[in-house]
Motif scaffolding. Structure first.
Motif, PDB file in Angstrom:
ATOM      1  N   GLU A  77      15.369  50.020  33.494  1.00 40.85           N
ATOM      2  CA  GLU A  77      15.161  48.658  33.706  1.00 40.85           C
ATOM      3  C   GLU A  77      16.381  48.075  34.154  1.00 40.85           C
ATOM      4  N   ILE A  78      17.544  48.457  33.792  1.00 39.33           N
ATOM      5  CA  ILE A  78      18.981  47.707  34.559  1.00 39.33           C
ATOM      6  C   ILE A  78      19.133  48.296  35.891  1.00 39.33           C
ATOM      7  N   MET A  79      18.622  49.238  36.053  1.00 33.42           N
ATOM      8  CA  MET A  79      18.798  49.746  37.625  1.00 33.42           C
ATOM      9  C   MET A  79      17.845  49.077  38.381  1.00 33.42           C
ATOM     10  N   ASP A  80      16.510  48.870  37.819  1.00 31.35           N
ATOM     11  CA  ASP A  80      15.610  47.967  38.634  1.00 31.35           C
ATOM     12  C   ASP A  80      16.177  46.437  38.930  1.00 31.35           C
ATOM     13  N   LEU A  81      16.820  45.944  37.895  1.00 37.37           N
ATOM     14  CA  LEU A  81      17.596  44.771  38.057  1.00 37.37           C
ATOM     15  C   LEU A  81      18.552  44.568  39.114  1.00 37.37           C
ATOM     16  N   LEU A  82      19.508  45.897  39.090  1.00 36.91           N
ATOM     17  CA  LEU A  82      20.496  45.815  40.243  1.00 36.91           C
ATOM     18  C   LEU A  82      19.902  45.949  41.528  1.00 36.91           C
TER      19      LEU A  82
ATOM     20  N   GLN B  26      33.154  57.386  30.606  1.00 37.99           N
ATOM     21  CA  GLN B  26      32.997  56.136  31.472  1.00 37.99           C
ATOM     22  C   GLN B  26      31.669  55.610  31.611  1.00 37.99           C
ATOM     23  N   ARG B  27      31.431  54.401  31.263  1.00 37.28           N
ATOM     24  CA  ARG B  27      30.063  53.969  31.019  1.00 37.28           C
ATOM     25  C   ARG B  27      28.964  54.188  32.407  1.00 37.28           C
ATOM     26  N   VAL B  28      29.684  53.728  33.354  1.00 39.14           N
ATOM     27  CA  VAL B  28      28.986  53.829  34.936  1.00 39.14           C
ATOM     28  C   VAL B  28      28.389  55.346  35.089  1.00 39.14           C
ATOM     29  N   ILE B  29      29.340  56.378  34.705  1.00 38.88           N
ATOM     30  CA  ILE B  29      28.959  57.672  34.627  1.00 38.88           C
ATOM     31  C   ILE B  29      27.858  57.957  33.678  1.00 38.88           C
ATOM     32  N   ASP B  30      28.084  58.178  32.431  1.00 36.07           N
ATOM     33  CA  ASP B  30      27.618  58.359  31.301  1.00 36.07           C
ATOM     34  C   ASP B  30      26.206  57.725  31.138  1.00 36.07           C
ATOM     35  N   THR B  31      26.142  56.501  31.432  1.00 37.55           N
ATOM     36  CA  THR B  31      24.706  55.676  31.036  1.00 37.55           C
ATOM     37  C   THR B  31      23.916  55.808  32.620  1.00 37.55           C
ATOM     38  N   LEU B  32      24.683  55.567  33.897  1.00 34.73           N
ATOM     39  CA  LEU B  32      23.702  55.309  34.901  1.00 34.73           C
ATOM     40  C   LEU B  32      23.706  56.837  35.701  1.00 34.73           C
ATOM     41  N   PHE B  33      24.516  57.257  35.923  1.00 33.88           N
ATOM     42  CA  PHE B  33      24.824  58.713  36.811  1.00 33.88           C
ATOM     43  C   PHE B  33      25.036  59.884  35.885  1.00 33.88           C
TER      44      PHE B  33
ATOM     45  N   ARG C 106      15.780  39.677  28.797  1.00 34.32           N
ATOM     46  CA  ARG C 106      14.488  39.367  28.471  1.00 34.32           C
ATOM     47  C   ARG C 106      14.308  38.265  27.898  1.00 34.32           C
ATOM     48  N   ARG C 107      15.047  37.955  26.855  1.00 34.65           N
ATOM     49  CA  ARG C 107      15.104  36.576  26.061  1.00 34.65           C
ATOM     50  C   ARG C 107      15.250  35.517  26.762  1.00 34.65           C
TER      51      ARG C 107
ATOM     52  N   ASP D  62      16.027  56.041  20.452  1.00 33.89           N
ATOM     53  CA  ASP D  62      15.326  55.792  21.842  1.00 33.89           C
ATOM     54  C   ASP D  62      15.951  54.611  22.441  1.00 33.89           C
ATOM     55  N   GLY D  63      15.814  54.487  23.631  1.00 32.49           N
ATOM     56  CA  GLY D  63      16.156  53.293  24.280  1.00 32.49           C
ATOM     57  C   GLY D  63      16.679  53.532  25.625  1.00 32.49           C
ATOM     58  N   TRP D  64      17.765  54.894  25.914  1.00 33.76           N
ATOM     59  CA  TRP D  64      18.659  55.166  26.792  1.00 33.76           C
ATOM     60  C   TRP D  64      17.655  55.169  28.128  1.00 33.76           C
TER      61      TRP D  64
END
Length: 589
Positions: free
Chosen positions: A460-465, A216-223, A531-532, A452-454
């Motif tokens: 970055e995405i949490m700051d945007l939200l 589940q993307r919202v879980i694995d990536t964000l929380f 970004r772009r 790298d990057g996670w």
């Protein structure tokens, strides 16, 4: 077990019974009441009286009936045959009871938790003459296609193996080994008992560094939650607590699933009991029940058994942890368990605390979640128990005691949002109220396995939200046209992220599960667009032109059109996005 009379019934107050004339009883002892032999547990002793918590319907029980002590605490049987079985809160096998008493559980019915007649093929792994430590593995049994059951020496025994049976077929009660413990010969069958309220010992705690991948993307990536972690899922009626747990149970990379239906409505538990056997395990292609244990304790069952059910589930989970497995507990819901504590406390005339709950509610909640963890077992293997507990606050009020106390003892919080659920955005996990304190511990796993990057991408995405929330407040006051393109673009990117990433369709063959690699690549594509795109706006490109890029529709559909094994397609999609923005910038150069 040799039963003895420990006293007689003095007073009956629902599931709480007072016993008089008690001279030989111990705290937490298993007892049987009356001629019907109703199961109970001693929870209070005072001089010559005792208070017993009864786990069955007490209608028809009369004062002055005898109470019989079993001489042991309320315990569960641990051995081959647990997987795929449906138990009630005190480990009575419901399917076998249904064959005896029909649709409704007959009072006083006693059926062994493990089938005494079933034959298992035992393969010894220990030899006579070996020194055996507590929790050591002496043999294996193929319990299902997905699970190899490791027969353990009970955690309170050690000594020298006198003999071990040869490979062959045996029942759980057959002696498979003889242990010499301090000169005493002890016969070991394939199963043993363990008290449900006593955590099983382990060699030591391990760092929580490996995430429990749920797909589940919202879980694995964000929380995210690690193997051995704890998480609460609070949410009002209809926000998707049960469905979220179902998705995690099916797709997470735990070896064993223990699903506890604690005080849930009968129709919800019926859905679980009918759907789980039909669900296909993505690992083996066989039934999910081949690595699942179900504890069904519905709201119309005795309230005291509801209180015991989560301890029963935790003990079964710890048993498989001691075999070296990663176990995930789905407790649905701890609010119903807390309500059972409140009712029993009221019947015992204890002083209530906030909202009528007993003063020891925080201690009980902490004791349950403390049974999670990644452990070095006594046999030398590594195993874990992860606890995912649903909370059902009345009216969706997260300030009520159960939710607030649970937040104190868990390190991950997936708050379900009613507005998201009403908008059919599932999983309805709020990215504003939810949090995970495990980020630093599992960042190393993401870097090692996905590159790298996670950590930076997630930040970055949490700051945007967060920025989008503040911008939406301005939009509500003055409308979107009052914002410059640079700020409206942030709203646009967050809208794309919510639809193309956070929203997930459990019924779509591709979208229902996302691998860690696919999640990270989708996140990178959306952040590249931000970004772009922000740079292009500074160069003079209008927001309207960015919105009209055809590649955005491909990004929106990628979650369901590109499967987990087609990472090259995501790479090509990222390249098309770069070319599209390059073309726009060349026009405005």
């Amino acid at each position: 077990m040799e039963e003895r009379i420990i006293g007689r019934i003095r007073r009956i107050n629902g599931p709480v019974v007072e016993v008089k004339g008690v001279t030989d009883a111990t705290m937490m002892e298993l007892v049987y009441l009356g001629e019907a032999r109703l199961v109970g547990e001693v929870i209070k002793l005072a001089r010559d009286s005792a208070i017993v918590q009864v786990y069955e319907e007490v209608t028809g029980v009369r004062p002055d009936e005898n109470v019989y002590g079993a001489g042991i605490p309320l315990s569960v049987e641990l051995g081959p045959g647990l997987i795929g079985t449906i138990y009630d809160g005190i480990q009575r096998p419901l399917e076998q009871i249904a064959n005896i008493s029909g649709t409704f559980i007959e009072r006083g019915v006693r059926v062994p938790a493990l089938d005494r007649n079933k034959v298992w093929h035992f393969v010894p792994t220990a030899q006579a003459g070996e020194e055996i430590a507590p929790g050591a593995i002496i043999g294996t049994v193929r319990e299902s296609e997905a699970v190899e059951h490791r027969i353990l020496v009970p955690p309170n025994m050690r000594g020298t193996l006198v003999s071990v049976v040869a490979e062959g077929d045996y029942r759980v009660e057959d002696t498979i080994a003889i242990l010499d413990s301090g000169g005493k010969q002890i016969e070991l069958p394939m199963y043993h008992r363990w008290p449900i309220r006593v955590p099983r010992p382990a060699g030591g705690r391990l760092p929580l560094s490996v995430p429990l991948i749920t797909g589940q993307r919202v879980i694995d990536t964000l929380f995210p939650i690690p193997k051995g972690g704890t998480v609460a899922i609070p949410g009002g009626f209809g926000t998707g607590k049960t469905m979220t747990q179902h998705a995690i149970a099916k797709w997470c990379d735990a070896d064993i699933i223990v699903y506890i239906g604690c005080g849930e409505r009968g129709n919800e538990m019926t859905d679980v009991l009918t759907e789980f056997p039909e669900l296909v395990d993505p690992r083996t292609g066989r039934s999910l029940m081949e690595r699942t244990l179900l504890i069904a304790n519905t709201s119309n069952m005795p309230v005291s058994a509801r209180e015991a059910s989560i301890y029963t589930g935790a003990t079964l989970a710890e048993y498989y942890r001691d075999q070296g497995y990663d176990v995930a507990i789905m407790a649905d819901s701890t609010s119903r368990w807390a309500e059972a504590l409140r009712e029993l406390s009221g019947r015992m005339e204890e002083m209530p605390a906030e909202e009528g709950f007993p003063a020891y509610l925080p201690t009980r909640i902490a004791g349950f979640y403390e049974r999670a963890g990644a452990m070095s077992t006594m046999s030398g293997a590594d195993g874990s128990v992860s606890i995912i507990g649903a909370v059902s606050p009345p009216g969706g009020d997260f300030s009520e005691p159960v939710t607030q106390h649970t937040k104190r003892f868990v390190r991950c919080f997936w708050a379900l949002d009613r507005q998201l659920a009403n908008a059919r955005h599932y999983p309805a996990i709020s990215w504003i109220e939810s949090y995970s304190e495990y980020l630093d511990e599992i960042a190393g796993w993401w870097e090692e396995n996905t590159g790298d990057g996670w950590a930076t991408g997630r930040s970055e995405i949490m700051d945007l939200l967060q920025r989008e929330v503040r911008l939406q407040q301005v939009v509500k006051l003055v409308g979107p046209d009052a914002l410059p393109d640079s700020q409206r673009f942030i709203i646009e990117v967050c809208s794309l992220f919510k639809n193309a990433f956070l929203q997930q369709n459990a019924f779509d063959d591709v979208d229902r599960f996302s691998s860690a690699e696919k999640q990270l690549k989708l996140l990178e594509i959306i952040l590249t667009y931000h970004r772009r795109g922000a740079d292009a706006i500074r160069r003079g490109v209008t927001l309207v032109k960015l919105r009209r890029m055809k590649v955005l529709q491909e990004i929106l559909r990628a979650k369901s059109t590109i499967d987990n094994d087609s990472m090259d397609k995501l790479e090509r999609l990222a390249a098309r996005l770069e070319r599209s923005i390059d073309q726009l910038e060349s026009i405005y150069a």
